[in-house]
Design a protein around this motif. Structure first.
Motif, short mmCIF file in Angstrom:
data_model
loop_
_atom_site.label_atom_id
_atom_site.label_comp_id
_atom_site.label_asym_id
_atom_site.label_seq_id
_atom_site.Cartn_x
_atom_site.Cartn_y
_atom_site.Cartn_z
N ASP A 37 -21.39 12.85 -4.02
CA ASP A 37 -22.45 13.49 -3.30
C ASP A 37 -23.60 12.49 -3.53
O ASP A 37 -24.40 12.72 -4.50
CB ASP A 37 -22.69 14.89 -3.96
CG ASP A 37 -23.87 15.56 -3.38
OD1 ASP A 37 -24.47 15.23 -2.37
OD2 ASP A 37 -24.00 16.61 -3.93
N ARG A 38 -23.96 11.53 -2.66
CA ARG A 38 -24.91 10.56 -2.47
C ARG A 38 -26.43 11.11 -2.89
O ARG A 38 -27.28 10.49 -3.15
CB ARG A 38 -24.82 9.62 -1.51
CG ARG A 38 -23.50 8.99 -1.45
CD ARG A 38 -23.16 7.89 -0.50
NE ARG A 38 -22.01 7.43 -0.24
CZ ARG A 38 -21.69 6.25 0.59
NH1 ARG A 38 -22.85 5.59 0.88
NH2 ARG A 38 -20.43 6.05 0.95
N GLU A 39 -26.75 12.24 -2.19
CA GLU A 39 -27.85 12.83 -2.03
C GLU A 39 -28.32 13.36 -3.40
O GLU A 39 -29.51 13.41 -3.61
CB GLU A 39 -27.86 13.98 -1.33
CG GLU A 39 -27.80 13.62 0.27
CD GLU A 39 -28.69 12.44 0.73
OE1 GLU A 39 -29.79 12.66 0.50
OE2 GLU A 39 -28.25 11.74 1.48
N SER A 40 -27.33 13.80 -4.33
CA SER A 40 -27.80 14.27 -5.70
C SER A 40 -27.81 13.19 -7.01
O SER A 40 -28.14 13.48 -7.85
CB SER A 40 -26.78 15.44 -6.05
OG SER A 40 -25.64 14.79 -6.12
#
Length: 389
Positions: A37-40
């Motif tokens: 989950d690259r956004e987190s």
């Protein structure tokens, strides 16, 4: 060899991970990173198998995860959600919701200044702004062939004070030829990574082996401490005397024999393994930890390794809950013994069921001590009352 034990009994919820078996470094990074989950992401730990070119992996990680700091090392094996693996790129992503970090590269390790290294660690800790009610720990990754880990962890412990530290020495399969740590988008030899982590999660430290001392002692009567080489034990050639005590010929000595017949050193009321790496110059022994003239070593006797693994990983949180995951640093010599005893599938099942993620090391660090043939780890629980490590 890829190992595929039974399916894990649930996956971590507080971190996410990606794995790839691809033989091409760029493809491996793409496949593993696609599962994150690259956004987190706050930061990522990367554990690199020996078959992948480490420089190409670090370059691909920089291109693929440009906004996430990536730390890690080359390994002597990986611990994935499926247990033990040999050829897997493992990425573990720690989310901003629960983690903050600060890092420093310590280079060079050889001829390092203890005072300067302690000051570097203290300065990093002082400049790392504290978050109210969050807890801190340190992670150390060191060049596993630098022969400087003992001095390094003592210096870091002096600089960090009562901050708990955990870590592992980088590996390269069983080649014992070169190892690297990953920091700042590059791989570094003769170096170590110090990572300070702050979290709102409960955590507790793990450290265990499966050996007890026997009544057979080995006194180092001639050694080259700077190279960790013992030339004489009990007044006799080192390899011959060790082989005699464990019931083998010198020609039979191997990593598997060393793994099953470790030597221990006593530190107050605790015993630590001083692992033998290999025979050198025909009749000398190279060690993976510090040795010196006059050091008294004791042969160790193994307990049941799977029962010990299951029991020690069965730690519970403040409300009786199991860990969400365990970040683990497990000596490659432990794994060799497990393979020799043909219980690799059972060991992998235990690691999987306890949600262990990590790697096989050339040595382990915990609270200012460098050791071998030990499992060191951090068990994480949902936020709440803190467990002191």
């Amino acid at each position: 060899m890829n190992l595929h034990p039974p399916q894990t009994l649930g996956t971590p919820k507080l971190v996410n991970f990606g794995v790839s078996y691809a033989g091409d470094p760029d493809l491996a990074v793409q496949q593993a990173a696609a599962q994150l989950d690259r956004e987190s992401i706050c930061f990522v730990l990367a554990f690199v198998p020996d078959r992948l070119d480490h420089d190409r992996v670090s370059q691909a990680l920089t291109r693929t995860l440009p906004n996430a700091p990536v730390f890690g090392c080359t390994t002597a094996g990986q611990i994935t959600p499926g247990g033990y693996e040999n050829d897997t790129l493992l990425l573990v992503a720690f989310p901003r919701r629960h983690f903050r970090c600060a890092s420093s590269l310590i280079h060079p390790l050889k001829q390092m200044s203890i005072e300067a290294t302690a000051l570097q660690a203290r300065t990093l800790a002082d400049r790392f702004q504290r978050t109210a009610n969050w807890n801190r720990f340190a992670v150390i990754f060191a060049d596993g062939l630098s022969k400087q880990e003992d001095v390094l962890v003592a210096a870091l412990d002096a600089g960090l004070g009562d901050l708990p530290s955990f870590g592992g020495s980088a590996g390269h399969g069983l080649a014992f030829d070169e190892t690297y740590v990953l920091h700042g988008g590059k791989c570094h030899s003769n170096a170590a990574l110090l990572l300070l982590v702050e979290t709102d999660l409960d955590f507790t430290g793990l450290e265990f082996d499966h050996f007890m001392p026997t009544d057979r002692q080995l006194v180092v009567t001639d050694a080259q401490p700077e190279d960790r080489i013992v030339t004489e034990i009990n007044g006799a050639p080192a390899a011959s005397e060790y082989a005699r005590l464990v019931g083998h010929d010198v020609s039979e000595l191997s990593p598997r024999v060393f793994a099953e017949n470790p030597v221990l050193v006593r530190n107050h009321d605790t015993w630590h393994v001083r692992a033998i790496q290999q025979v050198v110059d025909g009749n000398s022994l190279a060690f993976l930890s510090a040795i010196e003239n006059g050091l008294v070593l004791t042969l160790g006797q193994g307990k049941e390794i799977l029962q010990t693994l299951e029991a020690e990983l069965s730690v519970l949180g403040p409300e009786g809950q199991r860990p969400d995951f365990v970040l683990g640093f497990d000596c490659v010599l432990r794994r060799l013994e497990i393979e020799q005893n043909e219980v690799i599938s059972e060991a992998s099942r235990i690691l999987s069921s306890h949600r262990v993620l990590g790697f096989n090391t050339y040595g382990e660090q915990h609270r200012g001590v460098h050791m071998n043939q030990t499992f060191v780890g951090i068990a994480f629980f949902p936020p709440g009352r803190t467990l002191r490590p």
